[in-house]
Design a protein around this motif. Structure first.
Motif, PDB file in Angstrom:
ATOM      1  N   GLY A 162       0.831  -1.199   0.000  1.00  9.32           N
ATOM      2  CA  GLY A 162       0.000   0.000   0.000  1.00  9.32           C
ATOM      3  C   GLY A 162       0.859   1.240   0.000  1.00  9.32           C
ATOM      4  O   GLY A 162       1.830   1.338  -0.750  1.00  9.32           O
ATOM      5  N   ASN A 163       0.549   2.177   0.860  1.00  3.57           N
ATOM      6  CA  ASN A 163       1.234   3.459   0.939  1.00  3.57           C
ATOM      7  C   ASN A 163       2.539   3.295   1.739  1.00  3.57           C
ATOM      8  O   ASN A 163       2.673   3.816   2.841  1.00  3.57           O
ATOM      9  N   THR A 174      -2.462   4.586   9.293  1.00  5.07           N
ATOM     10  CA  THR A 174      -3.429   3.502   9.442  1.00  5.07           C
ATOM     11  C   THR A 174      -3.104   2.390   8.454  1.00  5.07           C
ATOM     12  O   THR A 174      -2.704   2.648   7.324  1.00  5.07           O
ATOM     13  N   TYR A 175      -3.269   1.161   8.917  1.00  2.01           N
ATOM     14  CA  TYR A 175      -3.173   0.047   7.985  1.00  2.01           C
ATOM     15  C   TYR A 175      -4.404  -0.827   8.146  1.00  2.01           C
ATOM     16  O   TYR A 175      -5.038  -0.863   9.186  1.00  2.01           O
ATOM     17  N   GLU A 200      -9.005 -13.498  12.817  1.00  4.54           N
ATOM     18  CA  GLU A 200      -8.631 -14.807  12.305  1.00  4.54           C
ATOM     19  C   GLU A 200      -8.412 -14.787  10.805  1.00  4.54           C
ATOM     20  O   GLU A 200      -9.089 -14.080  10.068  1.00  4.54           O
ATOM     21  N   TYR A 201      -7.472 -15.605  10.375  1.00  4.44           N
ATOM     22  CA  TYR A 201      -7.136 -15.833   8.981  1.00  4.44           C
ATOM     23  C   TYR A 201      -6.849 -14.518   8.241  1.00  4.44           C
ATOM     24  O   TYR A 201      -7.553 -14.119   7.321  1.00  4.44           O
ATOM     25  N   VAL A 202      -5.774 -13.861   8.649  1.00  6.21           N
ATOM     26  CA  VAL A 202      -5.357 -12.597   8.027  1.00  6.21           C
ATOM     27  C   VAL A 202      -4.628 -12.920   6.733  1.00  6.21           C
ATOM     28  O   VAL A 202      -3.705 -13.744   6.719  1.00  6.21           O
ATOM     29  N   THR A 203      -5.045 -12.254   5.638  1.00  5.37           N
ATOM     30  CA  THR A 203      -4.440 -12.530   4.332  1.00  5.37           C
ATOM     31  C   THR A 203      -3.642 -11.352   3.770  1.00  5.37           C
ATOM     32  O   THR A 203      -2.883 -11.542   2.816  1.00  5.37           O
ATOM     33  N   SER A 204      -3.806 -10.137   4.340  1.00  8.93           N
ATOM     34  CA  SER A 204      -3.011  -9.009   3.831  1.00  8.93           C
ATOM     35  C   SER A 204      -2.988  -7.852   4.820  1.00  8.93           C
ATOM     36  O   SER A 204      -3.875  -7.727   5.679  1.00  8.93           O
ATOM     37  N   PHE A 205      -1.934  -7.049   4.666  1.00  2.55           N
ATOM     38  CA  PHE A 205      -1.741  -5.810   5.431  1.00  2.55           C
ATOM     39  C   PHE A 205      -1.574  -4.685   4.418  1.00  2.55           C
ATOM     40  O   PHE A 205      -0.624  -4.712   3.636  1.00  2.55           O
ATOM     41  N   ASP A 206      -2.487  -3.736   4.397  1.00  2.00           N
ATOM     42  CA  ASP A 206      -2.429  -2.646   3.414  1.00  2.00           C
ATOM     43  C   ASP A 206      -2.453  -1.306   4.123  1.00  2.00           C
ATOM     44  O   ASP A 206      -3.407  -0.981   4.835  1.00  2.00           O
ATOM     45  N   PHE A 207      -1.392  -0.507   3.908  1.00  2.00           N
ATOM     46  CA  PHE A 207      -1.384   0.849   4.433  1.00  2.00           C
ATOM     47  C   PHE A 207      -2.228   1.720   3.518  1.00  2.00           C
ATOM     48  O   PHE A 207      -2.031   1.718   2.305  1.00  2.00           O
ATOM     49  N   VAL A 208      -3.180   2.417   4.096  1.00  2.00           N
ATOM     50  CA  VAL A 208      -4.108   3.239   3.316  1.00  2.00           C
ATOM     51  C   VAL A 208      -3.880   4.712   3.535  1.00  2.00           C
ATOM     52  O   VAL A 208      -3.335   5.124   4.506  1.00  2.00           O
TER      53      VAL A 208
END
Length: 156
Positions: free
Chosen positions: A7-8, A96-97, A148-156
Motif C-alpha cells: 500500500g502506501n 493507518t493500515y 482470524e485468517y489474516v491474508t493481507s496488510f495494506d497501508f491506506v
C-alpha cells in the motif's frame, strides 16, 4: 502462500510465516499472555511446617514451565511473532493500515503496532496450511482482539 505488507509504503514486505518457527524472535504465547495459575493446596500444617523449616522446597511450577525441553516446546508450543519490526521495515507513509481477514477488513492504527502479534502456530502445528496467520492485539497481558485468517496488510 505469502503475506504482504503493501500500500502506501516505500518498501513492500513479503512475509513467509512458515519460516518463523526457526526465527529467534518468535515469542511463546505464555510469555505474553497472563496465565495466572494459582497453586492451591489443602491446608496441611505438616507440609507448611516443612517448607518453613526448609525440609521441603516450595513448588516451582512457573520455572519448570519456563525451562522445558526446547524440542518439546517446538513440537507442542503456540507461538507469536511481533509485527512491529515488519511494519516499520515497510516504511509506511500513512498512520493507518488495514488487514483483510476472514470476517472482512479492519483498520488498525500504526501507532499501536507494538501491541500487534501474528499467531502462526498452535500446539506445535501451523495455524493454517496455506501459511496465513491470526492477528492478536495484546495489551497488559490480555488478548484484547483476535482477527482470524489474516491474508493481507495494506497501508491506506
Amino acid at each position: 502462500m505469502l503475506l504482504q505488507i503493501k500500500g502506501n509504503v516505500d518498501f513492500v514486505i513479503t512475509i513467509d510465516s512458515s519460516a518463523w518457527i526457526f526465527d529467534d524472535r518468535k515469542i511463546h504465547i505464555e510469555d505474553l499472555v497472563n496465565d495466572d495459575e494459582e497453586i492451591n493446596f489443602d491446608d496441611s500444617v505438616e507440609w507448611n511446617r516443612q517448607i518453613i523449616e526448609g525440609e521441603t522446597l516450595p513448588p516451582t511450577l512457573k520455572s519448570e514451565k519456563k525451562y522445558r525441553n526446547k524440542k518439546e516446546e517446538l513440537l507442542n508450543g503456540t507461538f507469536l511473532m511481533a509485527l512491529d519490526p515488519f511494519l516499520e521495515y515497510a516504511d509506511p507513509k500513512s498512520v493507518t493500515y488495514e488487514i483483510t481477514h476472514k470476517d472482512g477488513k479492519t483498520a488498525l492504527a500504526y501507532k499501536d503496532r507494538y501491541d500487534h502479534y501474528a499467531q502462526f502456530s498452535k500446539d506445535g502445528q501451523r495455524l493454517y496450511e496455506d501459511g496465513m496467520v491470526d492477528l492478536l492485539v495484546i495489551k497488559d497481558g490480555e488478548i484484547v482482539e483476535r482477527y482470524e485468517y489474516v491474508t493481507s496488510f495494506d497501508f491506506v
